[in-house]
Scaffold this motif. Structure first.
Motif, PDB file in Angstrom:
ATOM      1  N   CYS A   1      35.822  24.371  72.485  1.00 54.12           N
ATOM      2  CA  CYS A   1      36.176  25.144  73.678  1.00 54.12           C
ATOM      3  C   CYS A   1      34.965  25.875  74.274  1.00 54.12           C
ATOM      4  O   CYS A   1      34.300  26.661  73.603  1.00 54.12           O
ATOM      5  CB  CYS A   1      37.273  26.153  73.351  1.00 54.12           C
ATOM      6  N   GLU A   2      34.728  25.607  75.548  1.00 52.46           N
ATOM      7  CA  GLU A   2      33.704  26.304  76.323  1.00 52.46           C
ATOM      8  C   GLU A   2      34.270  26.724  77.681  1.00 52.46           C
ATOM      9  O   GLU A   2      33.568  26.798  78.678  1.00 52.46           O
ATOM     10  CB  GLU A   2      32.471  25.407  76.508  1.00 52.46           C
ATOM     11  N   ILE A   3      35.558  27.003  77.706  1.00 50.37           N
ATOM     12  CA  ILE A   3      36.259  27.310  78.960  1.00 50.37           C
ATOM     13  C   ILE A   3      35.769  28.599  79.589  1.00 50.37           C
ATOM     14  O   ILE A   3      35.592  28.675  80.801  1.00 50.37           O
ATOM     15  CB  ILE A   3      37.788  27.400  78.706  1.00 50.37           C
ATOM     16  N   CYS A   4      35.546  29.639  78.780  1.00 50.60           N
ATOM     17  CA  CYS A   4      35.239  30.960  79.320  1.00 50.60           C
ATOM     18  C   CYS A   4      33.834  31.398  78.909  1.00 50.60           C
ATOM     19  O   CYS A   4      33.149  30.706  78.148  1.00 50.60           O
ATOM     20  CB  CYS A   4      36.297  31.968  78.880  1.00 50.60           C
ATOM     21  N   PRO A   5      33.364  32.537  79.388  1.00 48.83           N
ATOM     22  CA  PRO A   5      31.998  32.981  79.077  1.00 48.83           C
ATOM     23  C   PRO A   5      31.687  33.163  77.599  1.00 48.83           C
ATOM     24  O   PRO A   5      30.511  33.239  77.226  1.00 48.83           O
ATOM     25  CB  PRO A   5      31.900  34.319  79.827  1.00 48.83           C
ATOM     26  N   ARG A   6      32.691  33.210  76.757  1.00 45.49           N
ATOM     27  CA  ARG A   6      32.423  33.383  75.323  1.00 45.49           C
ATOM     28  C   ARG A   6      31.821  32.134  74.695  1.00 45.49           C
ATOM     29  O   ARG A   6      31.153  32.226  73.657  1.00 45.49           O
ATOM     30  CB  ARG A   6      33.706  33.793  74.591  1.00 45.49           C
ATOM     31  N   ASN A   7      32.092  30.967  75.271  1.00 49.05           N
ATOM     32  CA  ASN A   7      31.549  29.711  74.724  1.00 49.05           C
ATOM     33  C   ASN A   7      31.714  29.652  73.212  1.00 49.05           C
ATOM     34  O   ASN A   7      30.769  29.356  72.473  1.00 49.05           O
ATOM     35  CB  ASN A   7      30.075  29.565  75.090  1.00 49.05           C
ATOM     36  N   CYS A   8      32.920  29.902  72.743  1.00 49.97           N
ATOM     37  CA  CYS A   8      33.150  30.016  71.301  1.00 49.97           C
ATOM     38  C   CYS A   8      33.009  28.683  70.563  1.00 49.97           C
ATOM     39  O   CYS A   8      32.820  28.654  69.360  1.00 49.97           O
ATOM     40  CB  CYS A   8      34.523  30.616  71.035  1.00 49.97           C
ATOM     41  N   ARG A   9      33.126  27.567  71.300  1.00 57.19           N
ATOM     42  CA  ARG A   9      33.000  26.231  70.720  1.00 57.19           C
ATOM     43  C   ARG A   9      33.917  26.046  69.515  1.00 57.19           C
ATOM     44  O   ARG A   9      33.545  25.492  68.486  1.00 57.19           O
ATOM     45  CB  ARG A   9      31.543  25.928  70.362  1.00 57.19           C
ATOM     46  N   THR A  10      35.133  26.533  69.676  1.00 55.16           N
ATOM     47  CA  THR A  10      36.159  26.377  68.653  1.00 55.16           C
ATOM     48  C   THR A  10      37.040  25.175  68.995  1.00 55.16           C
ATOM     49  O   THR A  10      37.368  24.949  70.162  1.00 55.16           O
ATOM     50  CB  THR A  10      37.044  27.642  68.583  1.00 55.16           C
ATOM     51  N   ASP A  11      37.412  24.409  67.987  1.00 60.53           N
ATOM     52  CA  ASP A  11      38.365  23.327  68.199  1.00 60.53           C
ATOM     53  C   ASP A  11      39.762  23.941  68.142  1.00 60.53           C
ATOM     54  O   ASP A  11      40.340  24.118  67.074  1.00 60.53           O
ATOM     55  CB  ASP A  11      38.210  22.257  67.117  1.00 60.53           C
ATOM     56  N   ARG A  12      40.299  24.275  69.310  1.00 58.02           N
ATOM     57  CA  ARG A  12      41.574  24.988  69.360  1.00 58.02           C
ATOM     58  C   ARG A  12      42.770  24.093  69.054  1.00 58.02           C
ATOM     59  O   ARG A  12      43.900  24.583  68.948  1.00 58.02           O
ATOM     60  CB  ARG A  12      41.727  25.667  70.724  1.00 58.02           C
TER      61      ARG A  12
ATOM     62  N   CYS B   1      44.227  36.297  75.604  1.00 50.46           N
ATOM     63  CA  CYS B   1      43.290  36.758  76.627  1.00 50.46           C
ATOM     64  C   CYS B   1      41.869  36.617  76.090  1.00 50.46           C
ATOM     65  O   CYS B   1      41.653  36.695  74.875  1.00 50.46           O
ATOM     66  CB  CYS B   1      43.565  38.223  76.987  1.00 50.46           C
ATOM     67  N   ASN B   2      40.911  36.435  76.995  1.00 47.44           N
ATOM     68  CA  ASN B   2      39.519  36.351  76.557  1.00 47.44           C
ATOM     69  C   ASN B   2      38.803  37.698  76.657  1.00 47.44           C
ATOM     70  O   ASN B   2      37.589  37.774  76.514  1.00 47.44           O
ATOM     71  CB  ASN B   2      38.757  35.279  77.355  1.00 47.44           C
ATOM     72  N   MET B   3      39.580  38.764  76.905  1.00 47.39           N
ATOM     73  CA  MET B   3      39.060  40.122  76.834  1.00 47.39           C
ATOM     74  C   MET B   3      39.947  40.932  75.897  1.00 47.39           C
ATOM     75  O   MET B   3      41.039  40.504  75.544  1.00 47.39           O
ATOM     76  CB  MET B   3      38.997  40.762  78.237  1.00 47.39           C
ATOM     77  N   ARG B   4      39.472  42.094  75.485  1.00 48.50           N
ATOM     78  CA  ARG B   4      40.233  42.974  74.603  1.00 48.50           C
ATOM     79  C   ARG B   4      40.205  44.395  75.170  1.00 48.50           C
ATOM     80  O   ARG B   4      39.575  45.285  74.614  1.00 48.50           O
ATOM     81  CB  ARG B   4      39.644  42.983  73.191  1.00 48.50           C
ATOM     82  N   CYS B   5      40.877  44.594  76.277  1.00 46.64           N
ATOM     83  CA  CYS B   5      40.890  45.915  76.903  1.00 46.64           C
ATOM     84  C   CYS B   5      41.664  46.893  76.017  1.00 46.64           C
ATOM     85  O   CYS B   5      42.827  46.639  75.686  1.00 46.64           O
ATOM     86  CB  CYS B   5      41.512  45.838  78.285  1.00 46.64           C
ATOM     87  N   VAL B   6      41.027  47.990  75.657  1.00 46.88           N
ATOM     88  CA  VAL B   6      41.664  48.945  74.757  1.00 46.88           C
ATOM     89  C   VAL B   6      42.848  49.631  75.414  1.00 46.88           C
ATOM     90  O   VAL B   6      43.697  50.218  74.721  1.00 46.88           O
ATOM     91  CB  VAL B   6      40.645  49.990  74.249  1.00 46.88           C
ATOM     92  N   TYR B   7      42.952  49.545  76.736  1.00 45.75           N
ATOM     93  CA  TYR B   7      44.038  50.177  77.483  1.00 45.75           C
ATOM     94  C   TYR B   7      45.013  49.142  78.043  1.00 45.75           C
ATOM     95  O   TYR B   7      45.791  49.438  78.968  1.00 45.75           O
ATOM     96  CB  TYR B   7      43.468  50.999  78.646  1.00 45.75           C
ATOM     97  N   CYS B   8      45.001  47.931  77.497  1.00 45.21           N
ATOM     98  CA  CYS B   8      45.770  46.820  78.063  1.00 45.21           C
ATOM     99  C   CYS B   8      47.262  47.144  78.144  1.00 45.21           C
ATOM    100  O   CYS B   8      47.905  47.457  77.140  1.00 45.21           O
ATOM    101  CB  CYS B   8      45.565  45.565  77.210  1.00 45.21           C
ATOM    102  N   GLN B   9      47.807  47.024  79.352  1.00 47.66           N
ATOM    103  CA  GLN B   9      49.227  47.283  79.554  1.00 47.66           C
ATOM    104  C   GLN B   9      50.086  46.102  79.103  1.00 47.66           C
ATOM    105  O   GLN B   9      51.279  46.254  78.899  1.00 47.66           O
ATOM    106  CB  GLN B   9      49.480  47.590  81.034  1.00 47.66           C
ATOM    107  N   ASN B  10      49.464  44.941  78.963  1.00 46.49           N
ATOM    108  CA  ASN B  10      50.180  43.754  78.491  1.00 46.49           C
ATOM    109  C   ASN B  10      49.786  43.392  77.066  1.00 46.49           C
ATOM    110  O   ASN B  10      49.806  42.221  76.687  1.00 46.49           O
ATOM    111  CB  ASN B  10      49.885  42.556  79.409  1.00 46.49           C
TER     112      ASN B  10
END
Length: 291
Positions: free
Chosen positions: A5-16, A58-67
């Motif tokens: 996986c290289e879909i998002c800026p993290r480029n984690c290269r994980t086989d999801r 999600c590809n972010m971890r907002c500490v205040y995430c309402q969802n």
């Protein structure tokens, strides 16, 4: 073709297909909640509602995430591309104005395929890409011609804040490039009979103490896209999820804080803007994955 996986800026290269990575999600789309939503911006909700499809992860971890009930847990139903297309068609049949894909980035490929399937089967209402703007231009180009309305939330101009509060490295540069690509694809927001049919609408969530430098975000939009750009200045922040662990985030914003940023937007020349009453929106947050 690589399955890494290289879909998002993290480029984690994980086989999801085999395991999960930062987004916590498998390769196939996981749908947490579907509903006709009446509390989006007026041209998005219209009179019949926006057909929202909330995706888990999600590809972010907002500490205040309402969802946070879906962003950081495996909540929902894993769907095939065909099943997802069917959900889009069922939403259209219910009479909503559009298909509103919420937090879709980490399922971009699957969603693109589902949109193509649905279009061949008669999907004719606009598709909205409702994201956090932490995206790659290469991924967004894959969506060209499939997405009608881009609804990004430009969350931070300050990269230090993005890293501290959302664990998103180099957020600002990625968001700027992503939003410029979105604008290239769909241009300014086009509204017919009070309902958006195509274009870009940029959201900006006001944080306590203006921790995300909203003024700088507004200046960048004015200079890079133009004051004709439709903006939505959101005053709905409330200290959800882990916000209580951050004293600077553990409060709602004040009316004065919000009006200061709103006045600045107007001083720059923005006319096509949507503004909210300051206060809690906790009543607007769906009960995700309700049994």
């Amino acid at each position: 073709m690589s399955n890494l996986c290289e879909i998002c800026p993290r480029n984690c290269r994980t086989d999801r297909a085999e395991t999960t990575a930062f987004c916590l999600m498998p390769e196939r789309a996981v749908v947490a909640h579907i509903q006709a939503h009446f509390w989006e911006e007026p041209p998005i909700s219209g009179t019949k509602g926006s057909g929202t499809v909330f995706f888990s992860g999600c590809n972010m971890r907002c500490v205040y995430c309402q969802n946070h009930g879906i962003s950081s847990t495996l909540c929902g139903k894993t769907t095939s591309d065909e099943m997802l297309a069917k959900l889009f068609l069922e939403l259209m049949a219910s009479g909503v104005h559009n298909i509103n894909l919420v937090t879709p980035t980490h399922f971009s490929g699957r969603i693109a395929t589902a949109i193509r399937i649905a279009r061949k089967s008669g999907l004719s209402i606009p598709v909205i890409w409702n994201s956090n703007a932490y995206e790659k231009v290469e991924t967004l180009k894959m969506l060209e011609g499939l997405v009608d309305i881009y609804l990004p939330d430009f969350r931070y101009f300050n990269d230090d804040a993005a890293l501290r509060y959302s664990r998103a490295h180099s957020y600002s540069s990625f968001a700027k490039s992503a939003i410029l690509e979105m604008f290239r694809q769909v241009s300014h927001l086009e509204i017919r009979d009070g309902v958006a049919v195509r274009g870009l609408l940029v959201r900006i969530l006001v944080l306590p103490g203006d921790l995300n430098d909203c003024g700088e975000i507004l200046k960048w939009i004015a200079q890079s896209i133009g004051v004709q750009c439709h903006i939505s200045l959101m005053g709905q922040y409330y200290p959800a999820h882990l916000a209580s662990e951050y004293p600077e985030l553990n409060r709602q914003i004040s009316q004065n804080e919000y009006e200061k940023i709103m006045d600045f937007a107007l001083s720059l020349g923005f006319e096509d803007g949507y503004f909210q009453e300051v206060g809690s929106s906790s009543d607007w947050t769906p009960n995700f994955c309700k049994a």
